[in-house]
Design a protein around this motif. Structure first.
Motif, mmCIF file in Angstrom:
data_model
loop_
_atom_site.group_PDB
_atom_site.id
_atom_site.type_symbol
_atom_site.label_atom_id
_atom_site.label_comp_id
_atom_site.label_asym_id
_atom_site.label_seq_id
_atom_site.Cartn_x
_atom_site.Cartn_y
_atom_site.Cartn_z
ATOM 1 N N ILE A 11 0.654 -1.168 0.500
ATOM 2 C CA ILE A 11 -0.108 -0.022 -0.078
ATOM 3 C C ILE A 11 1.180 1.226 -0.023
ATOM 4 C CG2 ILE A 11 -2.096 1.240 1.578
ATOM 5 C CD1 ILE A 11 -2.265 -1.444 2.310
ATOM 6 N N VAL A 12 0.585 1.837 -0.579
ATOM 7 C CA VAL A 12 1.263 2.849 -1.515
ATOM 8 C C VAL A 12 0.877 4.239 -0.933
ATOM 9 C CG1 VAL A 12 3.017 4.400 -2.435
ATOM 10 C CG2 VAL A 12 2.979 1.908 -2.826
ATOM 11 N N THR A 13 1.209 4.876 0.304
ATOM 12 C CA THR A 13 -0.035 6.661 0.160
ATOM 13 C C THR A 13 1.508 7.815 -0.151
ATOM 14 O OG1 THR A 13 0.808 6.719 2.173
ATOM 15 C CG2 THR A 13 -1.784 5.751 1.798
ATOM 16 N N GLU A 14 -0.103 8.764 -0.629
ATOM 17 C CA GLU A 14 0.620 10.146 -0.871
ATOM 18 C C GLU A 14 -0.815 11.398 -0.803
ATOM 19 O OE1 GLU A 14 2.365 10.172 -5.041
ATOM 20 O OE2 GLU A 14 2.762 8.716 -5.335
ATOM 21 N N ASP A 15 -0.097 11.916 0.566
ATOM 22 C CA ASP A 15 -0.410 12.515 0.837
ATOM 23 C C ASP A 15 -2.079 12.217 1.180
ATOM 24 O OD1 ASP A 15 0.990 14.912 0.122
ATOM 25 O OD2 ASP A 15 0.411 15.140 -1.497
ATOM 26 N N MET A 16 -2.195 11.277 2.118
ATOM 27 C CA MET A 16 -2.763 10.541 2.635
ATOM 28 C C MET A 16 -3.901 9.277 1.161
ATOM 29 S SD MET A 16 -2.522 10.495 5.625
ATOM 30 C CE MET A 16 -4.439 9.730 6.000
ATOM 31 N N PHE A 17 -3.273 9.828 0.130
ATOM 32 C CA PHE A 17 -3.955 9.055 -1.329
ATOM 33 C C PHE A 17 -3.445 7.456 -1.558
ATOM 34 C CE2 PHE A 17 -6.145 12.826 -1.598
ATOM 35 C CZ PHE A 17 -7.257 13.217 -2.115
ATOM 36 N N VAL A 18 -4.524 6.315 -1.300
ATOM 37 C CA VAL A 18 -3.683 5.657 -1.615
ATOM 38 C C VAL A 18 -3.173 5.643 -2.994
ATOM 39 C CG1 VAL A 18 -3.813 3.295 -1.708
ATOM 40 C CG2 VAL A 18 -5.143 4.533 -0.005
ATOM 41 N N THR A 19 -2.402 5.564 -3.339
ATOM 42 C CA THR A 19 -1.977 5.087 -5.167
ATOM 43 C C THR A 19 -1.158 4.287 -5.364
ATOM 44 O OG1 THR A 19 0.556 6.308 -4.851
ATOM 45 C CG2 THR A 19 -0.924 7.622 -5.098
ATOM 46 N N GLU A 20 -0.910 3.024 -4.451
ATOM 47 C CA GLU A 20 -1.000 1.754 -5.188
ATOM 48 C C GLU A 20 -1.488 0.844 -3.511
ATOM 49 O OE1 GLU A 20 2.698 -0.671 -6.901
ATOM 50 O OE2 GLU A 20 3.158 0.637 -6.074
ATOM 51 N N PHE A 21 -2.191 0.033 -4.346
ATOM 52 C CA PHE A 21 -2.997 -0.766 -3.876
ATOM 53 C C PHE A 21 -2.186 -2.593 -4.504
ATOM 54 C CE2 PHE A 21 -6.588 -3.602 -1.898
ATOM 55 C CZ PHE A 21 -6.472 -3.928 -0.429
ATOM 56 N N VAL A 22 -1.459 -3.069 -3.868
ATOM 57 C CA VAL A 22 -1.593 -4.876 -4.711
ATOM 58 C C VAL A 22 -1.445 -5.562 -4.144
ATOM 59 C CG1 VAL A 22 -1.105 -3.492 -7.164
ATOM 60 C CG2 VAL A 22 0.935 -4.348 -5.144
ATOM 61 N N ALA A 23 -2.173 -6.877 -4.041
ATOM 62 C CA ALA A 23 -1.288 -7.968 -3.225
ATOM 63 C C ALA A 23 0.093 -8.749 -3.826
ATOM 64 C CB ALA A 23 -2.187 -9.130 -3.534
ATOM 65 N N VAL A 24 1.441 -8.864 -2.883
ATOM 66 C CA VAL A 24 2.491 -8.781 -3.446
ATOM 67 C C VAL A 24 2.952 -10.198 -2.303
ATOM 68 C CG1 VAL A 24 3.248 -6.742 -3.604
ATOM 69 C CG2 VAL A 24 2.908 -7.260 -1.029
ATOM 70 N N ASP A 25 4.013 -11.032 -2.821
ATOM 71 C CA ASP A 25 5.009 -11.477 -1.873
ATOM 72 C C ASP A 25 5.691 -11.607 -0.790
ATOM 73 O OD1 ASP A 25 6.350 -13.475 -1.080
ATOM 74 O OD2 ASP A 25 7.405 -14.150 -2.965
ATOM 75 N N GLN A 26 5.681 -11.133 0.035
ATOM 76 C CA GLN A 26 5.674 -11.498 1.345
ATOM 77 C C GLN A 26 6.836 -10.844 1.598
ATOM 78 O OE1 GLN A 26 3.747 -12.547 5.499
ATOM 79 N NE2 GLN A 26 5.268 -10.655 6.262
ATOM 80 N N ASP A 27 7.622 -11.310 1.046
ATOM 81 C CA ASP A 27 8.895 -11.533 0.665
ATOM 82 C C ASP A 27 9.306 -11.502 -0.435
ATOM 83 O OD1 ASP A 27 9.083 -12.788 3.359
ATOM 84 O OD2 ASP A 27 9.382 -14.863 2.397
ATOM 85 N N GLU A 28 8.588 -10.360 -1.013
ATOM 86 C CA GLU A 28 9.045 -9.706 -2.745
ATOM 87 C C GLU A 28 10.513 -8.653 -2.502
ATOM 88 O OE1 GLU A 28 7.233 -5.914 -5.116
ATOM 89 O OE2 GLU A 28 6.011 -7.102 -4.414
ATOM 90 N N SER A 29 11.424 -9.131 -2.943
ATOM 91 C CA SER A 29 13.153 -8.136 -2.449
ATOM 92 C C SER A 29 12.811 -6.123 -3.339
ATOM 93 C CB SER A 29 13.743 -9.227 -3.252
ATOM 94 O OG SER A 29 13.719 -9.118 -4.314
ATOM 95 N N ASP A 30 11.964 -6.259 -4.475
ATOM 96 C CA ASP A 30 12.249 -5.090 -4.415
ATOM 97 C C ASP A 30 11.547 -3.630 -3.797
ATOM 98 O OD1 ASP A 30 9.800 -5.622 -5.598
ATOM 99 O OD2 ASP A 30 10.052 -4.650 -7.300
ATOM 100 N N PHE A 31 10.596 -4.447 -2.970
ATOM 101 C CA PHE A 31 10.131 -3.878 -1.936
ATOM 102 C C PHE A 31 10.283 -3.035 -0.566
ATOM 103 C CE2 PHE A 31 5.871 -3.039 1.311
ATOM 104 C CZ PHE A 31 5.612 -1.975 0.700
ATOM 105 N N THR A 32 10.452 -1.568 0.104
ATOM 106 C CA THR A 32 10.893 -1.334 0.826
ATOM 107 C C THR A 32 10.884 -1.043 1.762
ATOM 108 O OG1 THR A 32 13.367 -1.585 0.601
ATOM 109 C CG2 THR A 32 12.735 -0.754 1.724
ATOM 110 N N PRO A 33 9.026 -1.379 2.926
ATOM 111 C CA PRO A 33 8.029 -1.075 3.481
ATOM 112 C C PRO A 33 9.214 0.316 4.139
ATOM 113 C CG PRO A 33 8.316 -2.909 4.187
ATOM 114 C CD PRO A 33 9.257 -3.165 3.393
#
Length: 146
Positions: free
Chosen positions: A62-84
């Motif tokens: 889930i990616v937010t920008e100014d409180m708006f959700v701009t990305e909402f996708v199911a992912v592999d929890q161990d996805e290496s290219d996403f750093t929350p």
């Protein structure tokens, strides 16, 4: 055969669809979030891990920008290219209760206070931000704003 296929849709897909619908509803009201909260928590890369009733985990980016959700996708929890920047852990029951709630803010706060929803900041900066956000949240509760 078609009926069997309809009933074989995993619960995680069903929950994701329900949540995806609510993201659109949330975005319609994101402008009403107070400015201080927007600046503290409005621009985040969030990993939400939901423990499903069947023993699996539904992981969401889930990616937010100014409180708006701009990305909402199911992912592999161990996805290496996403750093929350924030990790949220909860369970299917809590999410479903929030989705069906008449007062989701109060129910969220109750689930958070009881430990059914856990929010973890990843970096030192985000830990400070989350701590400040918790203080603002508690003050808002005491003053009756939420």
């Amino acid at each position: 055969m078609v009926i069997a296929t309809l009933f074989s849709v995993p619960a995680s897909a069903d929950l994701f669809s329900e949540m995806d619908f609510m993201v659109n509803e949330y975005n319609l009201n994101a402008d009403s979030v107070p400015g201080p909260l927007k600046s503290l928590l409005g621009n985040e890369d969030i990993l939400a891990a939901i423990d499903m009733n069947n023993g699996s985990t539904l992981a969401l980016k889930i990616v937010t920008e100014d409180m708006f959700v701009t990305e909402f996708v199911a992912v592999d929890q161990d996805e290496s290219d996403f750093t929350p920047s924030i990790i949220i852990n909860t369970n299917e029951k809590s999410v479903r209760e929030l989705l069906g709630s008449d007062d989701p803010v109060s129910d969220f706060l109750e689930a958070y206070d009881s430990g059914n929803i856990e929010i973890e900041a990843v970096s030192i900066v985000n830990k400070v931000t989350l701590s400040v956000g918790n203080v603002i949240l508690k003050l808002s509760q005491l003053l009756g704003f939420v």
